[in-house]
Design a protein around this motif. Structure first.
Motif, mmCIF file in Angstrom:
data_model
loop_
_atom_site.group_PDB
_atom_site.id
_atom_site.type_symbol
_atom_site.label_atom_id
_atom_site.label_comp_id
_atom_site.label_asym_id
_atom_site.label_seq_id
_atom_site.Cartn_x
_atom_site.Cartn_y
_atom_site.Cartn_z
ATOM 1 N N GLU A 105 42.079 119.620 16.209
ATOM 2 C CA GLU A 105 41.472 119.229 17.487
ATOM 3 C C GLU A 105 42.019 120.055 18.640
ATOM 4 N N TRP A 109 39.554 122.201 21.413
ATOM 5 C CA TRP A 109 39.532 122.095 22.874
ATOM 6 C C TRP A 109 40.016 123.375 23.547
ATOM 7 N N ALA A 250 33.750 121.408 21.503
ATOM 8 C CA ALA A 250 33.951 120.084 22.097
ATOM 9 C C ALA A 250 32.855 119.709 23.075
ATOM 10 N N GLU A 253 31.511 116.087 23.594
ATOM 11 C CA GLU A 253 32.275 115.135 24.402
ATOM 12 C C GLU A 253 32.284 115.510 25.883
ATOM 13 N N ARG A 292 41.750 117.310 29.017
ATOM 14 C CA ARG A 292 41.787 116.777 27.651
ATOM 15 C C ARG A 292 42.959 117.364 26.863
#
Length: 387
Positions: A105, A109, A250, A253, A292
Motif C-alpha cells: 500500500e 500511494w 489509489a 480512494e 494519506r
C-alpha cells in the motif's frame, strides 16, 4: 553600354488565394524522433497539415522483445521526456497485472503522489511554452521557476532530473528519504500560491484569447475516430478519464478530490483551459496523497525478497537471485594416471539452493530441480521439486 534585361513580375488579385507550403522538421532541435510536418498556410492560419512520420521509428518494440521486464522500464522511460515517471508506471502496472502481483500500500500511494507531481511538471512546460509561440515571453520563465520547485523534490527522491527510473516491478526502488514529505508539501504549496500568474497573465490577455479562440477546433467525432484522449479529448466535450472511469493506483480512494475538467469548444483556448485547471487539481491530489502517506504505518515499499533476513536461508550460503545462473565447473580429473594418482573421478554436483523455506519454495533453479538441504520441500515432495 552593356545591354541589360529587365523582368517585370506582376502580382495581381490571384496572390490573395495563393497558399504557402511550409516544412517543419525533420531537423528541429527539440523533436527527438524526428517528426516532419508539411503545412499549408493561409496567412497565419494552417489550412492543412501532413505529418511525415518515417523519421520517428527508433525500434523500441524490437528492443523490448530482447529484454526482460525490468530492463524495458528504461526504454519506456524515454517515450515522453516530460512524463518519464508515468511512462515507467505503464510498464510496471502491466507486468504486475499479468503476474497477479499485489503491491504494498505504501508503494501504491507513493506512486500516485509522484505521478501527479510529474503531471504538474508536464503541464507547466506546455503552459509556459505555448504563449511563447504567440510572442508572450514572460510565462515561460514563470513556468520554469515553478518546475524547479518540484524538480528538486523529484530529483531528491529518485536521483534523476529527467529520467527517474524509480519504478520497479512490485513497487518502487526504495523508500522516501527522511523529511522528504515535508519538503514536497512545501514545494506543492509554493507552486499553488503562484499559479494565478497563468490565470491572470495568459488567460486574462485579450490577445492570447483572440488568437486561440475558434482556432484548431477538434470535433468530438474526430476525437472518437482518432482515439484522442486526455485533456485534448476532454476539451472537445468527451468526458472520459481513466482515473475516474477505470481507477488504478489509489485513484479509487481519491474520487472526492479528483476533478475531471471538460470543455465543449474543442479549440486551442479550451485545451489550454483544461490543462491549466487540471494542473490545479493535480496539486490538490498531491496534497491528498501526502496526507494519506503520513497516516500509513511503516512498511515495505516493494516486493523485493530479503534472503539475509531468514536464518535458514543464511545457512544456505549458495543462494543466488533467480536471474543469475550458477557457475558450472568441469569435472575434476587426474591429469597423470601413471604417476600413481587415483583414477579419474567426477565431483558430484552441489545441489542448487532454492528460495527461503519460509516462502514455500516458490522459486526453482533455472538449471536444476534439486533442492538445498535445509529446504523442507525437497523432503516432502513439493510439486516444484519435479521437472
Amino acid at each position: 553600354m552593356t545591354p541589360t534585361t529587365e523582368t517585370m513580375v506582376g502580382i495581381g488579385g490571384a496572390a490573395e488565394s495563393t497558399d504557402m507550403v511550409l516544412n517543419i522538421g525533420p531537423q528541429h532541435p527539440s523533436t527527438h524522433g524526428v517528426l516532419r510536418l508539411k503545412l499549408v498556410l493561409d496567412g497565419e492560419r494552417i489550412t492543412s497539415a501532413e505529418p511525415v512520420i518515417g523519421y520517428m521509428h527508433r525500434g523500441a518494440e524490437k528492443l523490448f522483445e530482447a529484454r526482460d521486464y525490468r530492463q524495458i522500464i528504461m526504454l519506456a522511460n524515454r517515450h515522453d521526456w516530460l512524463s518519464a515517471f508515468s511512462n515507467e508506471l505503464g510498464v510496471v502496472l502491466a507486468v504486475e497485472r499479468m503476474l497477479g502481483m499485489e503491491v504494498p500500500e505504501r508503494a501504491v500511494w507513493t506512486r500516485t503522489l509522484l505521478a501527479e507531481l510529474n503531471r504538474v511538471l508536464n503541464h507547466l512546460m506546455f503552459l509556459g511554452s505555448y504563449p511563447l509561440e504567440l510572442g508572450g515571453i514572460t510565462p515561460i520563465f514563470y513556468a520554469f521557476t515553478e518546475r524547479e520547485e518540484l524538480q528538486h523534490v523529484m530529483e531528491e527522491v529518485s536521483g534523476g532530473r529527467m529520467h527517474y527510473m524509480f519504478n520497479r516491478v512490485g513497487g518502487l526502488k526504495e523508500d522516501l528519504p527522511a523529511g522528504w514529505t515535508t519538503r514536497a508539501r512545501a514545494a506543492v504549496a509554493d507552486v499553488r500560491s503562484r499559479m494565478d500568474r497563468f490565470d491572470d497573465l495568459v488567460l486574462g490577455n485579450e490577445i492570447f484569447r483572440g488568437r486561440t479562440r475558434g482556432v484548431g477546433v477538434l470535433a468530438p467525432e474526430a476525437v472518437h475516430a482518432y482515439g484522442v484522449s486526455g485533456p485534448i479529448g476532454r476539451a472537445s466535450g468527451v468526458d472520459f478519464d481513466l482515473r475516474r472511469d477505470e481507477p488504478y493506483l489509489a485513484y479509487g480512494e481519491l474520487q472526492d478530490v479528483l476533478k475531471v475538467v471538460t470543455r465543449q469548444e474543442g479549440d486551442c483556448l479550451a485545451r489550454f483551459e483544461c490543462l491549466l485547471e487540471q494542473t490545479h487539481n493535480a496539486l490538490d491530489l498531491a496534497d491528498a496523497c501526502l496526507d494519506r502517506i503520513a497516516e500509513l504505518p511503516p512498511g515495505p515499499i516493494n516486493q523485493r525478497p530479503s534472503p539475509a533476513s531468514d536464518s535458514t536461508t543464511a545457512r544456505c550460503s549458495g543462494w543466488r537471485p533467480p536471474h543469475r545462473r550458477p557457475r558450472s565447473r568441469p569435472p575434476r580429473t587426474s591429469t597423470n594416471p601413471s604417476a600413481g594418482h587415483a583414477p579419474p573421478t567426477t565431483r558430484p554436483a552441489r545441489p542448487t539452493p532454492c528460495a527461503p523455506p519460509s516462502t514455500g519454495c516458490a522459486r526453482r533453479s533455472r538449471t536444476s530441480s534439486t533442492r538445498c538441504a535445509p529446504c523442507p520441500a525437497a523432503r516432502t515432495g513439493s510439486p516444484w521439486s519435479s521437472g
